[in-house]
Design a protein around this motif. Structure first.
Motif, PDB file in Angstrom:
ATOM      1  N   ASN A 175       0.806  -1.218   0.000  1.00 56.73           N
ATOM      2  CA  ASN A 175       0.000   0.000   0.000  1.00 56.73           C
ATOM      3  C   ASN A 175       0.839   1.268   0.000  1.00 56.73           C
ATOM      4  O   ASN A 175       0.375   2.321  -0.432  1.00 56.73           O
ATOM      5  CB  ASN A 175      -0.927  -0.002   1.227  1.00 56.73           C
ATOM      6  N   SER A 176       2.068   1.187   0.468  1.00 57.17           N
ATOM      7  CA  SER A 176       2.921   2.382   0.507  1.00 57.17           C
ATOM      8  C   SER A 176       3.786   2.529  -0.736  1.00 57.17           C
ATOM      9  O   SER A 176       4.188   3.649  -1.085  1.00 57.17           O
ATOM     10  CB  SER A 176       3.823   2.350   1.753  1.00 57.17           C
ATOM     11  N   PRO A 197       3.029   2.435  -3.947  1.00 58.19           N
ATOM     12  CA  PRO A 197       2.549   3.349  -4.997  1.00 58.19           C
ATOM     13  C   PRO A 197       2.893   4.808  -4.715  1.00 58.19           C
ATOM     14  O   PRO A 197       3.253   5.555  -5.640  1.00 58.19           O
ATOM     15  CB  PRO A 197       1.035   3.131  -4.993  1.00 58.19           C
ATOM     16  N   THR A 242       2.512  -1.343 -13.009  1.00 58.08           N
ATOM     17  CA  THR A 242       1.673  -2.509 -12.728  1.00 58.08           C
ATOM     18  C   THR A 242       2.244  -3.753 -13.397  1.00 58.08           C
ATOM     19  O   THR A 242       2.290  -4.840 -12.801  1.00 58.08           O
ATOM     20  CB  THR A 242       0.235  -2.260 -13.207  1.00 58.08           C
ATOM     21  N   LEU A 284      -1.887  -7.853  -3.745  1.00 55.34           N
ATOM     22  CA  LEU A 284      -2.094  -6.571  -3.073  1.00 55.34           C
ATOM     23  C   LEU A 284      -1.406  -5.439  -3.837  1.00 55.34           C
ATOM     24  O   LEU A 284      -1.971  -4.353  -4.012  1.00 55.34           O
ATOM     25  CB  LEU A 284      -1.562  -6.636  -1.640  1.00 55.34           C
ATOM     26  N   CYS A 288      -3.122  -2.095  -5.621  1.00 54.82           N
ATOM     27  CA  CYS A 288      -2.775  -0.778  -5.090  1.00 54.82           C
ATOM     28  C   CYS A 288      -2.041   0.106  -6.097  1.00 54.82           C
ATOM     29  O   CYS A 288      -2.015   1.330  -5.939  1.00 54.82           O
ATOM     30  CB  CYS A 288      -1.914  -0.931  -3.831  1.00 54.82           C
ATOM     31  N   GLN A 344      -2.946   3.629  -7.589  1.00 53.87           N
ATOM     32  CA  GLN A 344      -2.834   4.803  -6.725  1.00 53.87           C
ATOM     33  C   GLN A 344      -1.792   5.792  -7.240  1.00 53.87           C
ATOM     34  O   GLN A 344      -1.872   6.985  -6.950  1.00 53.87           O
ATOM     35  CB  GLN A 344      -2.475   4.377  -5.298  1.00 53.87           C
ATOM     36  N   ASN A 366      -9.685  10.102   2.791  1.00 53.32           N
ATOM     37  CA  ASN A 366      -8.942   8.867   2.551  1.00 53.32           C
ATOM     38  C   ASN A 366      -8.787   8.077   3.847  1.00 53.32           C
ATOM     39  O   ASN A 366      -8.995   6.854   3.875  1.00 53.32           O
ATOM     40  CB  ASN A 366      -7.577   9.211   1.964  1.00 53.32           C
ATOM     41  N   GLY A 392      -6.941  -4.272  -0.800  1.00 54.31           N
ATOM     42  CA  GLY A 392      -6.379  -3.597  -1.970  1.00 54.31           C
ATOM     43  C   GLY A 392      -7.319  -2.589  -2.586  1.00 54.31           C
ATOM     44  O   GLY A 392      -6.951  -1.424  -2.818  1.00 54.31           O
ATOM     45  N   SER A 394      -8.118   0.414  -0.174  1.00 56.30           N
ATOM     46  CA  SER A 394      -7.015   1.381  -0.081  1.00 56.30           C
ATOM     47  C   SER A 394      -6.963   2.288  -1.306  1.00 56.30           C
ATOM     48  O   SER A 394      -6.764   3.499  -1.196  1.00 56.30           O
ATOM     49  CB  SER A 394      -5.691   0.644   0.089  1.00 56.30           C
ATOM     50  N   THR A 395      -7.147   1.709  -2.480  1.00 59.57           N
ATOM     51  CA  THR A 395      -7.111   2.501  -3.711  1.00 59.57           C
ATOM     52  C   THR A 395      -8.303   3.450  -3.791  1.00 59.57           C
ATOM     53  O   THR A 395      -8.173   4.603  -4.237  1.00 59.57           O
ATOM     54  CB  THR A 395      -7.071   1.570  -4.925  1.00 59.57           C
TER      55      THR A 395
END
Length: 546
Positions: free
Chosen positions: A49-50, A52, A106, A136, A140, A143, A173, A206, A209-210
């Protein structure tokens, strides 16, 4: 300080939004470790998650954040249309670059994973964990585009003196992330697991979070109309000064590259500790614990420093454009004193009360077994809390003068120091101490960077290494040492009173409130005796309405 009331009022609104944003961000992090713990599963999600945001910064973030605002201000000042055409071209080009980058990144997820995770993750023993990390990260990665869109629109607003929306939008967010984690706990329960996620868990984490980043970016769009800006795609990029911006951005990109190399190395070391803990059955504290400590250390920076620095960037850029370098130096010097007077006592409190703060944040959740490691990591960030935020302010002076080369070389030294200290020291300790070592390495690196950046900027513009600054630092050092000593004594005395079961949430909270409150009063009293006028000025500015 005749210009400071306007700065203080502009900063107050941003600070309020940032306070709420940072508090909800902290709640999100606390909820995260409460729901999925601080072991390997938590590291897999945190890194996915971090990354991106890290990759967005690597692709374009530095150019968007520190190069475009001076250019937009210059275009508003010199162009007949108030800089609208220039802004439209910048947004169009930026969105095209972000879209292409998101697609390429990606596709490159398998390669990125090889850079981020220790080789042990790619053995048959960790097949499920590797699959979870891959899915995941793919979910993500979009983002990257929306982080960039958020900053592009936000910088157009900042150049038009509309700072608030960019500070407030991240709150949505954070709220979406909190709702996602609540839903996760309801559907799947909580655990400090290390065996990977199910497909349903991956989809929720995933996509949720996006979605938060998408909403964060979309929130800013209506404010463009409020400042009289109408976005119209423009593809005529030649001959409009974007080449100048690109040349400035080349050094900024180099700055970002070396910084993100350090990020990748730290993430690899941190996740490697949790992987090793899983493999050997040892207690470990890696990337998730480090991230929690880092986030906490960034709260004062975001509330105080970013608000002040963002508000002075247009002023610094205007002074630099008109050749008034002495004014640039004096603005930086005054801002540094204002930041120091607030950040230093917070850093002292964090250093002394880190264990109790960890108990309040992590007790009762899935990460309760990691409270000790979280506490030492939080305390270890106290040095970095001061050094990082001061270095951040000093760099605004270079950027105002459109000097992006000097910050690149300084950041190269910082990144090298961080990587060297983190790599060597983490190899000498057990996995449970790795997050603490990473926090200390961060502080040491930025202390070196601050010494270099402050020296170089002062030689160019003055206003930093002055007699006034020296006297201020001596008085502040005396007040800080006194406050720290009193807080340590008060903390030891409180523990000896044994007023409640040690290690409980209530006991830790009482410890924080009583000893922290005593420290705040001691600092205020000592600052008054030492005649630190900057603290009085800040208090008056915050109390002034309008």
């Amino acid at each position: 300080m005749s210009e400071r009331p306007t700065l203080a009022r502009a900063s107050a609104w941003m600070a309020l939004g940032t306070i709420v944003s940072r508090l909800t961000g902290m709640l999100r992090s606390v909820a995260l470790i409460a729901v999925i713990g601080a072991s390997l599963n938590a590291d897999l999600f945190n890194i996915a998650n971090s990354i991106p945001n890290s990759l967005y910064i690597l692709v374009a973030g530095g150019i968007f954040n520190v190069v475009l605002v001076p250019q937009l201000v210059r275009a508003m000042k010199n162009d007949e249309d108030g800089g609208d055409a220039y802004a439209n071209r910048v947004i169009t080009l930026g969105l095209l670059v972000l879209l292409a980058a998101s697609i390429v990144l990606t596709i490159a997820v398998p390669l990125i994973m090889r850079l981020l995770f220790d080789a042990t993750l790619f053995t048959p023993e960790f097949t499920e964990q590797r699959r979870s990390a891959f899915l995941l990260m793919v979910l993500c990665m979009p983002q990257v585009f929306f982080y960039g869109a958020f900053v592009l629109v936000g910088q157009v607003l900042n150049a038009r003196q509309r700072f608030g929306p960019m500070m407030w939008a991240p709150i949505l967010n954070n709220l979406i992330a909190l709702a996602m984690l609540g839903t996760y706990a309801w559907l799947f329960g909580t655990s400090d697991a290390a065996d990977g996620f199910s497909r349903g868990e991956i989809l929720l984490l995933g996509l949720g979070s996006t979605l938060g980043i998408v909403v964060q970016a979309a929130t800013l769009v209506p404010f463009l109309r409020a400042v009289g800006f109408r976005y119209r795609p423009r593809f005529d990029f030649r001959g409009v000064g974007l080449g100048h911006t690109a040349r400035l951005g080349a050094w900024t990109l180099g700055f970002i590259v070396v910084n993100q190399i350090a990020f990748f190395v730290v993430a690899r070391i941190g996740s490697g500790a949790t992987i090793e803990g899983r493999r050997t059955g040892q207690e470990a504290a890696g990337q998730t614990v480090y991230d929690l400590g880092f986030l906490l250390a960034q709260v004062p920076h975001g509330v105080i420093t970013v608000s002040l620095a963002t508000a002075i960037i247009p002023t610094l850029s205007a002074h630099a454009a008109d050749g008034r370098l002495a004014r640039v130096g004096s603005e930086i010097g005054r801002t540094l004193r204002l930041v120091l007077i607030l950040i230093v006592p917070i850093a002292v409190a964090v250093g002394v009360l880190g264990p109790q703060l960890a108990q309040v944040l992590a007790s009762g959740g899935a990460a309760s077994s990691s409270v000790g490691a979280i506490g030492t990591t939080i305390s270890a960030f106290s040095l970095g809390m001061v050094a990082f935020t001061l270095h951040y302010v000093v760099l605004r002076g270079f950027y105002a003068m459109e000097d992006t080369r000097t910050p690149f070389w300084i950041q190269a030294v910082i990144a090298a120091t961080n990587v060297l200290v983190a790599s060597v020291a983490s190899a000498l300790v057990a996995p449970v101490w790795v997050s603490t070592i990473l926090a200390l390495a961060f502080g040491a690196a930025y202390l070196v960077g601050l010494a270099i950046s402050a020296t170089l900027l002062s030689r160019r513009v003055g206003g930093i290494a002055t007699t006034e600054m020296a006297r201020f630092l001596i008085r502040l050092a005396l007040v800080t040492v006194l406050t720290c000593g009193l807080m340590v004594a008060a903390s030891v005395a409180w523990l000896r009173l044994d007023l409640g079961p040690d290690g409980t949430f209530v006991a830790a909270l009482l410890h924080l409130v009583v000893v922290g409150g005593f420290g705040a009063l001691a600092y205020a009293a000592a600052a008054q005796v030492a005649r630190l006028r900057e603290l009085q000025y800040v208090v008056r500015s915050l109390l002034r309405r309008g």
